[in-house]
Design a protein around this motif. Sequence first.
Motif, PDB file in Angstrom:
ATOM      1  N   LYS A 128      -0.705   7.051   2.198  1.00 59.49           N
ATOM      2  CA  LYS A 128      -2.047   6.680   2.662  1.00 59.49           C
ATOM      3  C   LYS A 128      -1.992   6.095   4.064  1.00 59.49           C
ATOM      4  CE  LYS A 128      -6.047   3.870   1.322  1.00 59.49           C
ATOM      5  NZ  LYS A 128      -6.574   2.901   0.313  1.00 59.49           N
ATOM      6  N   ALA A 129      -0.970   5.284   4.341  1.00 58.42           N
ATOM      7  CA  ALA A 129      -0.828   4.697   5.675  1.00 58.42           C
ATOM      8  C   ALA A 129      -0.543   5.778   6.715  1.00 58.42           C
ATOM      9  CB  ALA A 129       0.281   3.652   5.671  1.00 58.42           C
ATOM     10  N   GLU A 133       0.832  -1.197   0.000  1.00 57.11           N
ATOM     11  CA  GLU A 133       0.000   0.000   0.000  1.00 57.11           C
ATOM     12  C   GLU A 133       0.870   1.252   0.000  1.00 57.11           C
ATOM     13  OE1 GLU A 133      -2.554  -0.177   3.348  1.00 57.11           O
ATOM     14  OE2 GLU A 133      -3.791  -1.810   2.556  1.00 57.11           O
ATOM     15  N   LEU A 156      -1.506   8.873   6.625  1.00 57.05           N
ATOM     16  CA  LEU A 156      -2.738   9.609   6.869  1.00 57.05           C
ATOM     17  C   LEU A 156      -3.639   8.882   7.871  1.00 57.05           C
ATOM     18  CD1 LEU A 156      -3.695  10.862   3.279  1.00 57.05           C
ATOM     19  CD2 LEU A 156      -2.816  12.222   5.193  1.00 57.05           C
ATOM     20  N   TYR A 157      -3.514   7.570   7.934  1.00 56.79           N
ATOM     21  CA  TYR A 157      -4.310   6.786   8.877  1.00 56.79           C
ATOM     22  C   TYR A 157      -3.684   6.779  10.272  1.00 56.79           C
ATOM     23  CZ  TYR A 157      -6.357   2.715  11.179  1.00 56.79           C
ATOM     24  OH  TYR A 157      -6.967   1.873  12.087  1.00 56.79           O
ATOM     25  N   TYR A 158      -2.351   6.638  10.338  1.00 57.43           N
ATOM     26  CA  TYR A 158      -1.683   6.477  11.627  1.00 57.43           C
ATOM     27  C   TYR A 158      -1.280   7.799  12.290  1.00 57.43           C
ATOM     28  CZ  TYR A 158      -1.219   1.443  10.827  1.00 57.43           C
ATOM     29  OH  TYR A 158      -1.480   0.112  10.611  1.00 57.43           O
TER      30      TYR A 158
END
Length: 326
Positions: free
Chosen positions: A93-94, A89, A96-98
Motif C-alpha cells: 500500500k505504501a 502498514e 502504491l502511494y510513493y
Amino acid sequence: MIITQIIRRIGQMIIVLFVLSTITFILMKLTPGDPVNKILHLDVANVSSTQVAETKEKLGLNQSIFVQYGQWLGQIAHLNFGTSYQTGESVSKALLYYTPPTLIIAFLTMFTVLFISIPLGTIAAKYYHTWIDKLIRITTSITVSIPSFFLGTILIYICAQRLNILPSSGLDHVTSYILPVLSLSIGMSAYYVRLMRSNLLELYQSQEVSASRLRGMTESYIFWKDLFKPALLPIITVMGMSVGSLIGGTVVIENLFGIPGVGHFLVDSIRVRDYPVIQGIVLMIGCCVIIANTVSDLLLLWLDPKRRTVQQKSSKSTEQLDGGPL
C-alpha cells in the motif's frame, strides 16, 4: 516470436528477482544496526529486556535467518511485501502511494532527454566540424560533468529563490516536476547527444548510404530511411539500460526537492532499518528495470527487420538442434 520473447523475459525476471531478493535480504541482515532499537528508541528510553524480546518475537526477528527468509519468500509469492516495522502498514500500500511520483519523474526525464538529445545530436552530425558542432560538443562536455544534485541546487537558487517562478519543493502543482526533471535530464542528455552524433557520423560512411546515393535517392529519403531510423536503435538500447541508474538518481533528487517518492521513502526506511520496506523497494526497482529492458528489446525487434530475421533464424536453428539426433 514476440510472445516467445515476452515469455523468455518473464522467466528471466523471476530468476533475477529471486537472486536480487536473496542478496538484498542477506545485505539487510549484515547491515549494522537493529530495527528494534529504532522502534523502541533504546538510545533515549529505558526499555526492559522483556519488551525487547516481545518486539523481536512480534516481528519474527527472534527466528533463524533461514526461517525469516522462507517466510518472506512465501509472502512475495503471494505479492505481499509484508508490513512496515515503523508504521505497521502494508508495504504494498505504501509503494502504491510513493511510486507514481518517481515513475512520473523518470518518464518525463526520459522524454526530455530524447527531446533534447535527438535534435542536437542530429544538428551536430549535420554540421560536422563547424562552429555549431564545436559549440554543442563543448556544452555537452560541461553539462555531462555536473552532478544532478549540484545542478538541482543551482536551479533552486535561480528559479525558486532569485526569480521565484518555480516551486522548490513538494508536489503542490504540475510545475513542481520541472526542476527535478531538468536536474536529471540536462546531464543525461549530454551523453545521448554524443551518442546520436557518433551514430549518424558512422552511418554517413556506411554502404547503405552510398548505395542509396548511387540509386539517385534524395537526401531527405537517405536521412530518414538510412540514417535517422538506424541511429535511433542504439539510443533505445542504452535508454532501456539506463532506467536503473535513472531511478537511482531520483533518490537524491527527491530528497533535494522534498518530493514524496520512492527515493525519499527509501532513505527514510534505511535510516530506521525498516527491512520490509527496503526489500520491497529494491524488488520494485528491479521489476521496473527488467520491464524497461523488455520494452526496449521489443521496440528494437519492431523497428529493425534485420534483428527480427536473426531472431527467427536463431530460434529455428535451436529447434532443429533440440529435435535432431544426439
